[in-house]
Write an enzyme that holds these catalytic residues in place. Structure first.
Site, short mmCIF file in Angstrom:
data_model
loop_
_atom_site.label_atom_id
_atom_site.label_comp_id
_atom_site.label_asym_id
_atom_site.label_seq_id
_atom_site.Cartn_x
_atom_site.Cartn_y
_atom_site.Cartn_z
CD GLN A 164 22.66 -52.16 16.65
OE1 GLN A 164 22.98 -51.03 16.99
NE2 GLN A 164 22.28 -53.07 17.52
CG HIS A 179 14.87 -52.02 27.24
ND1 HIS A 179 13.92 -52.78 26.62
CD2 HIS A 179 15.95 -52.03 26.42
CE1 HIS A 179 14.40 -53.24 25.46
NE2 HIS A 179 15.63 -52.81 25.32
CG ASP A 228 23.00 -57.31 24.23
OD1 ASP A 228 22.85 -57.96 23.20
OD2 ASP A 228 22.04 -56.82 24.87
P1 AMP Z 1 18.31 -53.37 22.93
O1 AMP Z 1 17.12 -52.47 22.93
O2 AMP Z 1 17.96 -54.81 22.76
O3 AMP Z 1 19.42 -52.89 22.04
O4 AMP Z 1 18.89 -53.30 24.41
C1 AMP Z 1 19.22 -52.07 25.02
C2 AMP Z 1 19.96 -52.34 26.30
O5 AMP Z 1 19.14 -53.12 27.17
C3 AMP Z 1 21.25 -53.15 26.08
O6 AMP Z 1 22.27 -52.62 26.91
C4 AMP Z 1 20.85 -54.53 26.51
O7 AMP Z 1 21.93 -55.30 26.99
C5 AMP Z 1 19.86 -54.25 27.62
N1 AMP Z 1 18.99 -55.41 27.81
C6 AMP Z 1 18.28 -56.07 26.86
N2 AMP Z 1 17.64 -57.13 27.39
C7 AMP Z 1 17.95 -57.15 28.71
C8 AMP Z 1 17.61 -58.00 29.80
N3 AMP Z 1 16.82 -59.06 29.63
N4 AMP Z 1 18.12 -57.71 31.02
C9 AMP Z 1 18.94 -56.64 31.19
N5 AMP Z 1 19.30 -55.79 30.21
C10 AMP Z 1 18.82 -56.04 28.99
#
Ligand code: AMP
Length: 283
Positions: free
Chosen positions: A61, A37, A150
């Site tokens: 979701q 993040h 993602d």
């Molecule tokens: P989430 O909180 O899991 O919904 O993720 C929020 C955003 O952070 C999404 O756009 C994810 O693709 C991105 N994200 C989550 N994990 C990673 C990672 N390891 N590297 C880069 N971006 C990430």
């Protein structure tokens, strides 16, 4: 740094920024922030005048048997990380305001939402598209940041922006941030037992096996998938949900890799579902 929960207040602040000709960057998250993040936030900070990080564990979701209730949450720590990263606003809408009584309108990717993760998570991308479109309307960003972690989500959101004529918004896809042993950072990694955690880098090793074969000139998807399966078989706790090589427009399986392909997999360790992917070739 401001914490805003009220939707109208966020809309009004974004309107003021826009009226003053200032650029706005949005990083949508479900919180429990980690270095993945933070990499998105850093890019937003570099690109835009005002950075908004939304933290919202979006109920629509999650499937009925998924982890909505136990999804990890630590708002105080998230706020501290955002403060350190120079975020202007942490937007934490309340579910009851995002989805009031009689809430009735959803956005759906008709075909893309059924592929890859969509097969084992029906309704997931409908929830993602709906909440992200709402966040775009509320925060009115010029730039929005997502992780390649993602990859299907990003492709669907790009398609949503195009198909629904979202004007003046640039979407950015940032590289996957990993632990030293290759495991992609994820808020869900905390679910893993010590032994599952030890075996979890097998996802990355499988992707690297495919990448090595591709670099050596192999273009048959079946050969790459075989190499990946062999790698995954080394981890006895890994239960493969899917393992696919698809094109990056329709997300349909390809037999032979021409142009760009997405190698994507989802693997269960117990009840915890991990995903990872790699892009091969050029568009
Ligand atoms: P989430 O909180 O899991 O919904 O993720 C929020 C955003 O952070 C999404 O756009 C994810 O693709 C991105 N994200 C989550 N994990 C990673 C990672 N390891 N590297 C880069 N971006 C990430």
């Amino acid at each position: 740094m401001k914490i805003i929960s009220d939707i109208e207040e966020m809309i009004e602040l974004a309107r003021q920024w826009r009226a003053a000709g200032e650029s706005v960057g949005l990083v949508p998250t479900m919180g429990y922030l980690h270095a993945g993040h933070l990499s998105l936030i850093r890019q937003a900070r570099a690109d835009t005048g005002h950075v908004v990080v939304s933290i919202f564990v979006n109920p629509t979701q999650f499937g009925p048997n998924e982890d909505f209730l136990r999804y990890p949450r630590d708002l105080d720590e998230d706020k501290a990380l955002c403060e350190q990263a120079g975020v202007d606003v942490v937007f934490t809408p309340r579910a009851a305001e995002m989805y009031p009584e009689n809430y009735d309108i959803y956005v759906e990717a008709a075909d893309l939402s059924r592929r890859l993760c969509g097969r084992s998570r029906p309704g997931h991308f409908r929830g993602v598209c709906t909440v992200v479109l709402k966040l775009w309307h509320i925060v009115q960003p010029h730039h929005a940041y997502f992780g390649q972690k993602d990859a299907q989500q990003f492709l669907i959101l790009e398609r949503m922006a195009r198909d629904l004529n979202i004007a003046g918004l640039v979407l950015h896809q940032m590289p996957i941030i990993r632990e030293a042993d290759g495991l992609a950072l994820s808020s869900r990694n905390v679910y893993l037992s010590a032994e599952e955690r030890r075996q979890a880098p097998v996802l990355r090793r499988a992707l690297l096996a495919a990448e090595r074969l591709y670099a050596a000139g192999e273009r048959q998807a079946a050969a790459l998938l075989d190499a990946m399966r062999q790698e995954l078989a080394q981890a006895d706790l890994a239960m493969v949900d899917y393992l696919e090589i698809v094109d990056t427009v329709y997300l349909k399986p390809v037999a032979e890799i021409k142009g760009q392909a997405l190698v994507a997999l989802a693997v269960y360790f117990g009840r915890t579902r991990l995903i990872d992917n790699i892009l091969l070739g050029e568009k």
